[in-house]
Design a protein around this motif. Sequence first.
Motif, PDB file in Angstrom:
ATOM      1  N   LEU A 409       0.828  -1.202   0.000  1.00  0.00           N
ATOM      2  CA  LEU A 409       0.000   0.000   0.000  1.00  0.00           C
ATOM      3  C   LEU A 409       0.869   1.260   0.000  1.00  0.00           C
ATOM      4  O   LEU A 409       0.620   2.211  -0.752  1.00  0.00           O
ATOM      5  N   ALA A 410       1.897   1.244   0.867  1.00  0.00           N
ATOM      6  CA  ALA A 410       2.800   2.404   0.911  1.00  0.00           C
ATOM      7  C   ALA A 410       3.410   2.643  -0.468  1.00  0.00           C
ATOM      8  O   ALA A 410       3.539   3.786  -0.913  1.00  0.00           O
ATOM      9  N   ILE A 413       0.912   4.497  -2.851  1.00  0.00           N
ATOM     10  CA  ILE A 413       0.750   5.939  -2.635  1.00  0.00           C
ATOM     11  C   ILE A 413       2.054   6.679  -2.949  1.00  0.00           C
ATOM     12  O   ILE A 413       2.049   7.732  -3.575  1.00  0.00           O
ATOM     13  N   LEU A 414       3.168   6.083  -2.541  1.00  0.00           N
ATOM     14  CA  LEU A 414       4.449   6.768  -2.760  1.00  0.00           C
ATOM     15  C   LEU A 414       4.813   6.848  -4.239  1.00  0.00           C
ATOM     16  O   LEU A 414       5.503   7.773  -4.665  1.00  0.00           O
ATOM     17  N   SER A 416       2.830   7.561  -6.602  1.00  0.00           N
ATOM     18  CA  SER A 416       2.212   8.795  -7.079  1.00  0.00           C
ATOM     19  C   SER A 416       2.867  10.007  -6.408  1.00  0.00           C
ATOM     20  O   SER A 416       3.146  11.024  -7.043  1.00  0.00           O
ATOM     21  N   TYR A 417       3.138   9.850  -5.119  1.00  0.00           N
ATOM     22  CA  TYR A 417       3.737  10.942  -4.320  1.00  0.00           C
ATOM     23  C   TYR A 417       5.043  11.430  -4.926  1.00  0.00           C
ATOM     24  O   TYR A 417       5.305  12.627  -5.020  1.00  0.00           O
ATOM     25  N   THR A 418       5.878  10.468  -5.332  1.00  0.00           N
ATOM     26  CA  THR A 418       7.233  10.815  -5.756  1.00  0.00           C
ATOM     27  C   THR A 418       7.239  11.712  -6.988  1.00  0.00           C
ATOM     28  O   THR A 418       8.016  12.663  -7.068  1.00  0.00           O
ATOM     29  N   LYS A 420       4.823  13.707  -7.876  1.00  0.00           N
ATOM     30  CA  LYS A 420       4.296  15.029  -7.480  1.00  0.00           C
ATOM     31  C   LYS A 420       5.428  15.856  -6.873  1.00  0.00           C
ATOM     32  O   LYS A 420       5.597  17.038  -7.174  1.00  0.00           O
ATOM     33  N   GLU A 421       6.171  15.220  -5.983  1.00  0.00           N
ATOM     34  CA  GLU A 421       7.278  15.908  -5.333  1.00  0.00           C
ATOM     35  C   GLU A 421       8.297  16.371  -6.382  1.00  0.00           C
ATOM     36  O   GLU A 421       8.868  17.457  -6.272  1.00  0.00           O
ATOM     37  N   HIS A 469       7.596   0.153  -5.403  1.00  0.00           N
ATOM     38  CA  HIS A 469       8.759   0.600  -4.634  1.00  0.00           C
ATOM     39  C   HIS A 469      10.001   0.669  -5.519  1.00  0.00           C
ATOM     40  O   HIS A 469      10.823   1.578  -5.383  1.00  0.00           O
ATOM     41  N   VAL A 472       9.711   3.845  -7.386  1.00  0.00           N
ATOM     42  CA  VAL A 472      10.007   4.985  -6.517  1.00  0.00           C
ATOM     43  C   VAL A 472      11.518   5.137  -6.380  1.00  0.00           C
ATOM     44  O   VAL A 472      12.068   6.241  -6.483  1.00  0.00           O
TER      45      VAL A 472
END
Lengths: 488, 488
Positions: A409-410, A413-414, A416-418, A420-421, A469, A472
């Motif tokens: 799960l992490a 989300i990460l 997509s997060y990465t 964006k960052e 992962h 990421v």
Amino acid sequence: MRSNTIDRTAAPGPLLAPVGNAIGIAGHAQLSPAELATGPVELAVILAAGEGNRLARHGNGSPKPIVSLLGLSLGERTILSCLEAGIQRFLVVLGHEKEEVRAHFERIAAQRGCEIRFVESSNWRLGNGASGLAAAEAAGERLFLLCMVDHLPRPELIRAVRSAAINEGEIGLGIDRDRDQLFDPEDATKVTIEHGKVTHIGKQLDEWDAADTGVFLCTRALFSDLAAAASRGRHGLSDAVATLAKRGAVRAIDVTGLGWLDVDTPKAWDEARRRLLSGLSGKGEDGFVSRFINRPISTRISAWLSSTSITPNQITGAGFLLALVGAALLAMGEAALTIAGGLVVHAASILDGCDGEIARLKHRATRRGAWLDTILDRYADVAVAAAITFAHARSQGDPLVWLGGMVALAGFILASYTTKEYVIRHGYPYPNDILNRLKRRDLRLIVICVAAVAGHPYAGLLAVGLLSHACVFGILVRGWKIDPRGAR
Amino acid sequence: MRSNTIDRTAAPGPLLAPVGNAIGIAGHAQLSPAELATGPVELAVILAAGEGNRLARHGNGSPKPIVSLLGLSLGERTILSCLEAGIQRFLVVLGHEKEEVRAHFERIAAQRGCEIRFVESSNWRLGNGASGLAAAEAAGERLFLLCMVDHLPRPELIRAVRSAAINEGEIGLGIDRDRDQLFDPEDATKVTIEHGKVTHIGKQLDEWDAADTGVFLCTRALFSDLAAAASRGRHGLSDAVATLAKRGAVRAIDVTGLGWLDVDTPKAWDEARRRLLSGLSGKGEDGFVSRFINRPISTRISAWLSSTSITPNQITGAGFLLALVGAALLAMGEAALTIAGGLVVHAASILDGCDGEIARLKHRATRRGAWLDTILDRYADVAVAAAITFAHARSQGDPLVWLGGMVALAGFILASYTTKEYVIRHGYPYPNDILNRLKRRDLRLIVICVAAVAGHPYAGLLAVGLLSHACVFGILVRGWKIDPRGAR
């Protein structure tokens, strides 16, 4: 025959420099000092007087400007393209079924908050030149756009014509040089071009350089030539353009590839539909699954939804609920329900494309819609990952099952997060490289769907979790390598 | 006595309009037509010749420009402020211990990739005016900055002086009107100001309006006045400024509050240290815990670390590893180890502030450093949440324990995700409202620390997980409410 000699060595003056996609050639400027026609172009005259009887099949007897094509009428599509290109005011020339057409445009004006005035052409049956001439008085402006109601110009095309430079006494014509993409060349109005000027115009040219897109940038010279043509008994717009062209007063504005289609026949209608739908895919931005599996389905759904009053945000909400239903089915852990859950989750993934498609199709894209969509997608992922893990842990009892689900799960989300960052740190989007495509939601959800159908949803979850992962990490390294300096 | 009469009603000419923080008053312009001194200011002359014997305690006998203050020498801090303000080239005037000082600046030039030239003053013992005069030939430029090596101007101050407007024949002086913030007023050089011009300058003025910040924008007029003063046996920079002021040729450039400090005495040294450290907090951006608990500790650690060669990115890595150690301790589930784990996690949270602090203290902030920090923070959160959940699930056996942990973890990441998405959608940062402060990592980790010490880390995890989701929801609503239109 040209009336003046040409000094090809003359340096281009400022008024001859290309603006936008306009082409200006120094050597062929009028030798008399030409005055640049300036001022923001804020008015579009829209010719909506014709009968369009060749479109009978689709119109069910409705006049052409108000026939709906994927949720919006031809008239509405023309207005919306102009609005997006910065045109604020409209003058619609009415003729055939004028009351019905006027009522339709009045509704558009009220809905979209723009100014639409009307003028009636009594001679519209004579030709579109007669319709154009009817606008002479009401148009008022020194510089304005002229569009056919049925040529479906995209906003980019309008923008290019709007920002072109022409001189007083001239007109500019948006032309498309791509012969291969030209639909129905026999029926199209074609032009010859020399040194940036249109020299001949007509449907029956043997040799031609480009097609007439039906979008003009005009000075009031157009009306004089329309009147002159009318006095000779010629009532086509092309007749006036031809006389303007003869004295070198029609600049060719190159809008090749910017998108338009003359929707005159049932065949052209089908082509317009096809082009609108194929323009919906995110193209370079789509992941593999989106592109080859989801889009072909979602665009069909969107085509159908476009004729309803369902809004993009309602579809976003429905897709979210569908994902929750899929998660609930997956959480049960029962074989048949797991298969159903996997399929429902993938259905939600397909529906996730429809909100954006409908928004683009109906010119209803909003920032808040994209905002809602992005956050709800993440929550749907949380639900799916938790449900699969829950079901698997119940049958296994090993705490590592949960740990694996949590880590997967992490990763979701990460992933997509990465990116964006990345946008925030570097000021431009993360490139659409293989990492970016492999970490996308479309791929995640189809892997989970396939794994669920095969009876191993948890294995699928772990696989895409690990993949996320890995992506990421790859993105982290790529972001680290570039731009070692720069403000924190 | 003024040499010319003044027309106070005259409209300000273009050269008298304030630029940046410069103040120009029309009434006091020279009546002879004054020519604006223009051109990008790219050279800074730095006076680094003095002995600075009042700083003996900190220098251990080293000359003042090379004495290290929180990891960077006074000379290096002056150069870095200028570099950040766009100054590219430097001319350093040497005197006391010239070989050692030159070697130090040569090292700075090599490290920072800037051009530093040198000129030696033989008369530096006579006064800083003599040092300034030594630069006359080598300076070359029509317009340049003049800085004292020990006045610690912040980049903003240099930028303001650099962008001010002065006329040919004038100089501009950065002045600070804030009497309350002025450190050691007795020792400071002070000025009186009338209508935007400095009228008197000196340490012993009875009445004064502002302090001299030691940063000047100069035309070559400075050198003539330095030479004239020298011929009268006056060798202070203030002596030349005083004669310039007498004929109305010193413009006051208001840089109040932009930050500087004359580091002349041990007391001033301690104050400089205090100001540098207090400037490290994220101010408006910090969460509650950061501001009142973490920063006071982390700035002390940073002060100590600044004297080492440890880099910000090494600290980022160390903080990440510390969080993993904390997570490992929490995963054990044993009472004493849980307490230790909680404390270690909070230690990691404190250390998380140090990387940015060191980066700012030593002018080493990089985009890649911030990038690494952000992603590793998320992974540290994953580890902590998973560890606490693992330990609790082992003692409980209820699958809902895992579900709770998974949801809490999702909240942690999404809390950060949502504000990133906000920036991208709206083009500006999410405001630092209560939601933003409640969802921050500093608060999460201290709650987990306190809960762990109290023996209930899982309860703490759930609490901050729910809080995070509540904040995400609030932010989602806030983002939804604004900007209903706008491109998707």
